[in-house]
Design an enzyme around this catalytic site. Structure first.
Site, PDB file in Angstrom:
ATOM      1  CG  LEU A 177      14.237  30.421 -31.356  1.00  0.00           C
ATOM      2  CD1 LEU A 177      13.847  31.861 -31.648  1.00  0.00           C
ATOM      3  CD2 LEU A 177      12.986  29.558 -31.154  1.00  0.00           C
ATOM      4  CB  ALA A 178      19.156  27.863 -29.766  1.00  0.00           C
ATOM      5  CG  ASP A 179      22.887  29.589 -33.070  1.00  0.00           C
ATOM      6  OD1 ASP A 179      24.117  29.523 -33.072  1.00  0.00           O
ATOM      7  OD2 ASP A 179      22.143  28.601 -33.219  1.00  0.00           O
ATOM      8  CG  MET A 180      19.130  34.524 -34.198  1.00  0.00           C
ATOM      9  SD  MET A 180      17.930  35.067 -35.409  1.00  0.00           S
ATOM     10  CE  MET A 180      18.837  34.724 -36.927  1.00  0.00           C
ATOM     11  N   GLY A 183      22.621  35.201 -28.542  1.00  0.00           N
ATOM     12  CA  GLY A 183      23.274  36.440 -28.936  1.00  0.00           C
ATOM     13  C   GLY A 183      22.732  37.648 -28.196  1.00  0.00           C
TER      14      GLY A 183
END
Length: 406
Positions: A177-180, A183
């Site tokens: 979640l944090a990565d997306m 992004g």
């Protein structure tokens, strides 16, 4: 497959809104790949620079030995296998960056400088270069030098403490979640920086931290804490802000999700479940009262749901205009009429599977829609095409390959 999402007269590669924007992507795993995935869908030329032996680590997230994550988030990109840990490969990378509009990296802060690719060095050859730097904690501050995977960020940001049920441990999300989120922020930030360049400005650093991106979506938690001195307890699928809101089991073992976050929705709900008197009941007549008395209200709604199948509940609430929807698993999702008719999922040609279903481009522009122009590349598939403009012919390519540079 029609590459255009909407218009039959649209030529995606020629008229894509980001046609002519070149992005060198040195990132690995999720956040950086999502940044460039979003931009590639709208025509940016994304060159993934990968380790010749291993490739991007996302290639190794496999299901049934198929790199589904790589295939989904690297569509529309090109792959250059290049070992820039040696001087020959690093020299090629410098030349390539000099031709780019954007550089994306997610090294631990300081590594780009140790490679001899500090921003000031890169701007010396390419002053308009936008440098997007993705990290767990940002390029400055006491945690700057620490590795920062999304799981750590989802825990420290306060998300995990909010997520789950009050009688059970905090819960991390079952996806990156944090990565997306980072992004998505990164793609928009790059476009802002490119707009500045377009208006005559210089290139700049885009400092993207997973932590701050995650923190930003959690709402006014800091303000609420200052006001109340309390941290909210975990509520499962309920909400601390609106009621009723939950996931309810139906008589057939399926589930529906309900969110009556507007007064009109709550009143419609009470009528559908045959309890119109609750509209004027002081315990439930306002949203504030419903939240305070959710332990009384939620079982009333749950009892009604338990007497109906999912299909019956959806029909009853749908006819009354109440915001209720099905809880779908993957099998139900891919077969859902809405998903099929709106083409939320599309099939992209795939060498291993014949075709691979994946999400369509979620942002639908009426004049210049994004397009699915090519599947995710095999490792180093585009070496010759990418390096030819740098004067690397087939003989030189073979020599580079022999020396392990590509």
């Amino acid at each position: 497959m029609d590459a255009s999402l909407h218009r039959k007269d649209y030529e995606p590669e020629a008229r894509a809104p980001l046609n002519g924007v070149r992005i060198i992507d040195l990132s690995r795993l999720v956040a950086g790949n999502v940044v460039t995935h979003v931009l590639a869908d709208f025509g940016a030329d994304v060159i993934k620079v990968e380790d010749p032996k291993r490739g991007d680590d996302l290639r190794h997230w496999r299901v049934e030995n198929i790199s589904t994550f790589w295939k989904v988030y690297s569509r529309n990109k090109r792959s250059l296998s290049l070992d820039y840990r040696n001087e020959e490969g690093l020299a090629l990378l410098r030349r390539l960056i000099a031709t780019a509009d954007v550089l994306v990296e997610n090294f631990v802060p300081g590594k780009l400088e140790r490679l001899g690719l500090a921003p000031d060095v890169l701007w010396g050859a390419n002053p308009k270069l936008v440098i997007a730097r993705v990290s767990g904690w940002g390029q400055s501050g006491p945690f700057a030098g620490k590795p920062g995977f999304g799981s750590l960020v989802e825990a420290m940001s306060g998300f995990a403490a909010m997520n789950g049920f009050p009688d059970r441990p905090p819960v991390l999300p079952p996806l990156a979640l944090a990565d997306m989120i980072t992004g998505l922020y990164g793609a928009s930030a790059i476009m802002i920086a490119l707009r500045h360049v377009e208006r005559g400005g210089r290139g700049q650093i885009v400092d993207l931290s997973l932590f701050e991106s995650m923190l930003s979506i959690l709402g006014p938690q800091a303000a609420n804490y200052r006001l109340t001195g309390k941290t909210p307890e975990r509520t499962g699928s309920r909400s601390n802000m609106t009621a009723p809101r939950n996931v309810y089991p139906c008589s057939d073992g399926k589930y529906v999700a309900l969110s009556a976050s507007m007064q009109v929705m709550a009143e419609r709900l009470f009528r559908v479940i045959g309890r119109p008197e609750l509209i004027d009941d002081p315990r439930f007549s306002t949203n504030t009262a419903r939240v305070a008395n959710n332990d009384l209200l939620d079982p009333i709604v749950a009892e009604f749901m338990a007497r109906h199948t999912q299909e019956q509940a959806l029909a009853l609430f749908g006819e009354a205009g109440v915001t209720v929807g099905p809880v779908c698993d993957a099998a139900e999702l891919v077969a859902h009429p809405f998903v099929r008719e709106r083409e939320c999922l599309v099939e992209l040609p795939d060498a291993e599977m014949g075709s691979l279903p994946m999400h369509n481009i979620p942002v639908r522009l009426s004049e210049t829609p994004g397009a699915l122009m090519r599947p995710a590349p095999e490792l180093g598939a585009d070496n010759a095409e990418i390096l030819a403009p740098l004067g690397i012919d087939q003989t030189a390519l073979a020599a580079l390959r022999e020396r392990g540079v590509i």
